[in-house]
Design an enzyme around this catalytic site. Structure first.
Site, short mmCIF file in Angstrom:
data_model
loop_
_atom_site.label_atom_id
_atom_site.label_comp_id
_atom_site.label_asym_id
_atom_site.label_seq_id
_atom_site.Cartn_x
_atom_site.Cartn_y
_atom_site.Cartn_z
N LYS A 150 0.83 -1.21 0.00
CA LYS A 150 0.00 0.00 0.00
C LYS A 150 0.86 1.26 0.00
O LYS A 150 0.55 2.24 -0.71
CB LYS A 150 -0.94 -0.02 1.21
N GLN B 131 -4.85 -1.91 10.07
CA GLN B 131 -4.46 -3.20 9.48
C GLN B 131 -4.88 -4.33 10.43
O GLN B 131 -4.48 -4.35 11.58
CB GLN B 131 -2.96 -3.25 9.24
N LEU B 132 -5.70 -5.23 9.91
CA LEU B 132 -6.15 -6.37 10.69
C LEU B 132 -5.39 -7.63 10.26
O LEU B 132 -4.98 -7.74 9.11
CB LEU B 132 -7.66 -6.57 10.51
N ASP C 69 -11.33 2.18 4.33
CA ASP C 69 -11.48 0.72 4.24
C ASP C 69 -12.96 0.32 4.25
O ASP C 69 -13.30 -0.83 3.97
CB ASP C 69 -10.76 0.04 5.41
N SER D 230 -20.49 -21.79 3.81
CA SER D 230 -20.05 -23.17 4.07
C SER D 230 -21.20 -24.10 4.43
O SER D 230 -21.10 -25.32 4.29
CB SER D 230 -19.02 -23.17 5.20
N PRO E 110 -2.09 -15.62 -7.35
CA PRO E 110 -2.17 -14.19 -7.01
C PRO E 110 -2.20 -13.32 -8.26
O PRO E 110 -2.08 -13.83 -9.36
CB PRO E 110 -0.90 -13.98 -6.21
N VAL F 232 -7.37 -9.99 -7.78
CA VAL F 232 -8.10 -9.08 -6.91
C VAL F 232 -7.17 -8.26 -6.01
O VAL F 232 -7.44 -7.09 -5.73
CB VAL F 232 -9.13 -9.86 -6.06
N GLY F 233 -6.05 -8.85 -5.58
CA GLY F 233 -5.15 -8.17 -4.64
C GLY F 233 -4.69 -6.80 -5.09
O GLY F 233 -4.92 -5.80 -4.40
N LEU G 218 -12.92 55.30 36.86
CA LEU G 218 -13.95 54.28 36.65
C LEU G 218 -13.61 53.35 35.49
O LEU G 218 -14.24 52.32 35.33
CB LEU G 218 -15.31 54.95 36.39
N GLY H 228 -13.95 51.23 29.53
CA GLY H 228 -14.56 50.09 28.84
C GLY H 228 -13.71 49.43 27.77
O GLY H 228 -14.24 48.96 26.77
#
Length: 871
Positions: free
Chosen positions: A14, A58-59, A83, A155, A230, A233-234, A340, A343
């Site tokens: 990446k 990143q997982l 992501d 599955s 490979p 898709v990668g 006084l 202001g």
């Protein structure tokens, strides 16, 4: 999180792709000891950073500690979740809001591959194998909203081969090697294989090879299009990540107006007659201060909350915004006031409320923190007044975040160190003092950094404590302070007149070493002046070290560094140096920071607050700060001292005037706090006003002398007539003001200062040729004379004997090139508070000169002793 080889491989792909197309990408590495809180803190910082358009987690998270992945992915701001894994983005995708969400990169890449075949998705039968949140589920939604008829298998699907055989489009993400057989596939189908699996292969050096979820060799004979593994898709997934980041940046730019805040303003409910200041403050519900911080572009980790209504701001924001251009710099000052006050604080707040809440400009007010002494005295607080206040006013006026208490502690530490040093030098031998100052720890003696500096100052170039001769030890340990030269006093943040002169050292433990001393008010401490002029923690520490507290019996200056307390002072002041964030009644931001006296110090809020505010408002925004007392004192010191040290250059001077003060300068009777105004001030008297305009004219000239455009704000009181106000406006313009306007902000809030705000906007575009009044290299007497003649209108100055001695002393000690900070009455342009208007021809008496070397100025004492502060 962690250091998995496969994760590092994906990350490097990446980063490489980003570099190829010009996206700035960074890899933030957290160790495998990182906790869930560590990851969430990192995510929060990225969420808040406008320079980051997208980021991914990143997982899997490779940590020794338990981390809830769902919690982590949902912590990512949806608008930066490139992501597409957060529940918000997933929910938008499932609802069909494809233009308002980020789509997970692998399904997005699959759709792009299908599109590039030229085959229309609409009306086709699609089968997705797999139901993960990363691929299967979002792939189903994407195909569905692109008008395909979609079946999701997994599955547990019993008729998998039969379902596959019906598919015109087949997307497989099951994670099982070559699960889908070639004979299952419908002839001419599009096959997208998202699987990455390792199978044994003795022909490979690694003993294994990568295959997909589809038996490629047999499937390619049936399919019209098929992705290899490979290489299929990668790379497309990485490309989609880049595309999503670009889309995020585009969305950001569409919404983001450079330098423009998105801020919520408070609506005022005006009442007549105007209630008391505290009633108005109490009726306002301030915004949570973290909301104010977010509105002005501060990040969560740059803000330290002190409850719901005030916060400290980290100095790191200056580094983050260093490339941001500064906004317009406006200083509010006034004509010579009545007792006084006329202001200035109210006008400062009214102006920022007008610029912000009504003209929608980025604007910050930068004001001083008030002393507790006047707060509980007749003057009251300093939060502004009427419908132009910093709120909550009780928080503003009492304690705030403890900065003044920190100054009290630091100042009194120096005072204690002075007397302790004198005591120990009088009662101990050189060797005993040396043993105390450089103790043996585990048989080893070592000089500290501050002690090395003292040795160098003495010309002793040694670093081994055992190498000093007896003569060198004597010079090192004995400051030999002359008690009669001590200028450092103890302080207290209360007007306690009975402590102005005291005797210390009367305890039997002090062995008869008594001396006369005094308590000053905390805000008069040089430490306060240092805080206001420092441009960072290191600079503040250096200034502390240079503070001169006394002279030795040989006439050499004794500093805080000589006492060895510089580091301790910096530690006590490490939080006080951070500006305090508050807000006005109408929700515009305010920095409240530092509160040096406007007579023996320069009377302006901190350089740091101004610098941070100027960066936050951006080049089209405004920072409005206030200079204490009249223009002859606060403004002159703002220009010659504060601007000299800060390097900042002002664009506009706002000069506050009132009919009341001008009548006093025109010969009206005395104005006394707590006493009803004489009728001259409550009835129309154009003659008095016209005569008093001499003071206004002189203060306009004083401002223009520095090359800055002047806008006069005429604060209107209910007793003023239209004719009187018009006369002041006319005189101001004739005297050279860029503009002059009537203001009613006390009663109307920002709305009443709109004319002033527009005038300031116009003036900020006018040429500003700022210049200092004097060169600091001039002799001390010449600098004093220039201020007296040019700013006050004096014919000349007279130095009394004590002042003459100090000029010689400070010049000899190397302090002659410091700026001058005149300590004189604020009630007259002259040294005599009874002389009103614009007196000329007088000789200005200088009775003494003192040094604030750490802060960086000499302050001559003009005329008689001040009744209120004892200076």
């Amino acid at each position: 999180v962690g250091n998995r080889d496969d994760s590092n491989l994906y990350i490097n792909m990446k980063l490489k792709a980003a570099a190829e197309i010009g996206i700035s990408a960074n890899h933030i590495k957290l160790p495998n000891t990182a906790t869930e809180a560590d990851v969430l803190k990192c995510i929060a910082s990225l969420n808040a950073d406008p320079a980051v358009h997208g980021f991914i987690v990143q997982l899997p998270l490779d940590s020794d500690k338990p981390i809830n992945t769902e919690k982590i992915t949902n912590a990512v701001a949806p608008e930066k979740d490139v992501d597409g894994l957060s529940s918000i983005n997933a929910g938008k995708l499932s609802r069909g809001d494809l233009g308002d969400c980020f789509i997970p990169c692998t399904p997005k890449g699959c759709m792009e591959l299908i599109r590039q075949t030229g085959v229309q998705v609409a009306g086709k039968r699609a089968v997705v194998i797999g139901r993960s949140k990363i691929v299967g589920a979002p792939m189903h939604d994407l195909l569905l909203w692109n008008n395909a008829t979609v079946t999701t298998c997994h599955s547990k699907t019993s008729t998998l081969a039969e379902e596959v055989g019906k598919a015109d489009i087949l997307v497989v993400a099951a994670g099982r090697a070559e699960m889908v057989k070639g004979e299952w596939i419908k002839p001419g189908a599009i096959v997208i294989d998202c699987g990455i699996n390792h199978v044994p292969d003795s022909t490979k050096a690694s003993g294994k090879r990568v295959v997909g979820d589809v038996a490629y060799n047999s499937a390619k004979e049936k399919a019209s299009f098929i992705t290899p593994v490979p290489g299929g898709v990668g790379p497309m997934t990485v490309a989609m990540l880049m595309q999503s980041t670009v889309e995020s940046a585009q969305r950001f730019l569409e919404k983001f107006q450079p330098g423009k805040w998105t801020i919520q303003y408070n609506q005022l409910t005006l009442k007549m007659p105007v209630p008391s200041d505290i009633e108005i403050s109490k009726s306002c519900i301030p915004k949570p201060i973290d909301q104010v911080a977010k509105e002005v572009g501060l990040f969560p980790d740059e803000v330290e909350l002190y409850g719901q209504t005030k916060a400290k701001v980290q100095l790191s924001v200056l580094k983050r915004l260093q490339s941001q251009p500064d906004g317009k710099y406006v200083v509010v000052t006034g004509i010579t006031p009545t007792p006084l006050g006329e202001g200035k604080s109210t006008t400062t707040v009214g102006l920022v409320q007008a610029l912000g809440a009504h003209l929608h400009q980025n604007v910050f007010a930068c004001v001083r923190q008030p002393s507790q002494g006047p707060t509980f005295g007749i003057k009251g607080g300093a939060a502004g007044g009427g419908y132009c206040q910093v709120v909550p006013m009780e928080e503003f006026n009492l304690h705030l975040t403890g900065d003044i208490h920190a100054i009290t502690a630091a100042n009194n530490l120096v005072a204690a160190a002075i007397d302790a040093r004198i005591f120990h030098e009088l009662t101990q031998s050189d060797q005993a003092l040396y043993n105390r100052l450089v103790p043996s720890v585990n048989g080893v003696r070592k000089f500290s950094d501050i002690q090395i500096r003292r040795l160098q100052k003495l010309g002793i170039n040694k670093t081994d404590p055992m190498a000093l001769t007896k003569e060198e030890v004597n010079a090192f340990v004995r400051l030999d302070i002359d008690p009669g030269t001590i200028t450092w006093q103890r302080v207290l943040d209360t007007n306690d007149r009975f402590l102005r002169k005291i005797t210390i050292g009367q305890s039997v433990t002090e062995k008869g070493f008594t001396r006369a001393a005094q308590f000053d008010i905390t805000v008069s401490s040089e430490i306060m002046a240092v805080l206001a002029l420092a441009d960072g923690l290191d600079d503040m520490k250096k200034r502390f070290g240079r503070m001169v507290v006394a002279s030795s019996k040989k006439g050499q200056p004794v500093t805080a560094d000589d006492l060895g307390v510089t580091g301790a002072l910096a530690v006590l002041m490490k939080d006080a140096i951070k500006p305090n964030l508050m807000q006005t009644l109408e929700g515009t931001p305010v920095f409240v920071h530092a509160g040096p006296f406007a007579n023996i110090a320069h009377g302006n809020s901190s350089v740091l607050a101004d610098k941070i505010a100027l960066k936050l408002v951006g080049k089209d925004g405004f920072v409005v700060t206030e200079a204490g007392f009249g223009a002859d004192i606060g403004m002159e010191k703002f220009f010659n001292i504060k601007c000299r040290y800060s390097g900042l250059r002002p664009h506009v001077v706002v000069l506050v005037a009132t009919v009341r003060a001008l009548k006093m300068h025109g010969g009206g009777p005395a104005v006394t706090a707590g006493v009803p105004l004489p009728k001259e001030y409550t009835e129309e008297n154009l003659q008095l006003v016209a005569k008093g305009c001499s003071n206004l004219n002189k203060q306009i000239q004083n401002a223009r002398m520095f090359g800055v455009p002047v806008v006069v704000a005429v604060n209107a009181f209910k007793t003023d007539t239209k004719a009187e106000l018009a006369l002041v406006v006319q005189h101001a313009k004739e005297a050279g003001a860029f503009d002059a306007v009537e203001c009613t902000h006390w009663a109307e809030g920002g709305k009443g200062a709109l004319a002033l705000a527009r005038a300031v906007q116009r003036a900020s575009q006018a040429p500003s040729n700022f210049r200092f009044l004097y060169n600091v290299e001039l002799p001390v007497v010449d600098k004093i004379r220039l201020i007296a003649q040019q700013v006050y209108g004096a014919r000349d100055i007279e130095l009394l004997p004590e002042a003459q001695e100090k000029v010689a002393l400070y010049t000899k000690q190397g302090f002659g090139n410091l700026p001058i900070c005149m300590a004189k009455t604020h009630l007259s342009l002259s040294h005599d508070p009874e002389q009103k208007g614009a007196p000329t021809g007088f000789v200005l008496p200088i009775r003494d000169i003192r040094a604030s070397v750490g802060a960086g100025f000499l302050y001559p004492l003009v005329g008689t002793v001040c009744a209120s502060c004892g200076v």
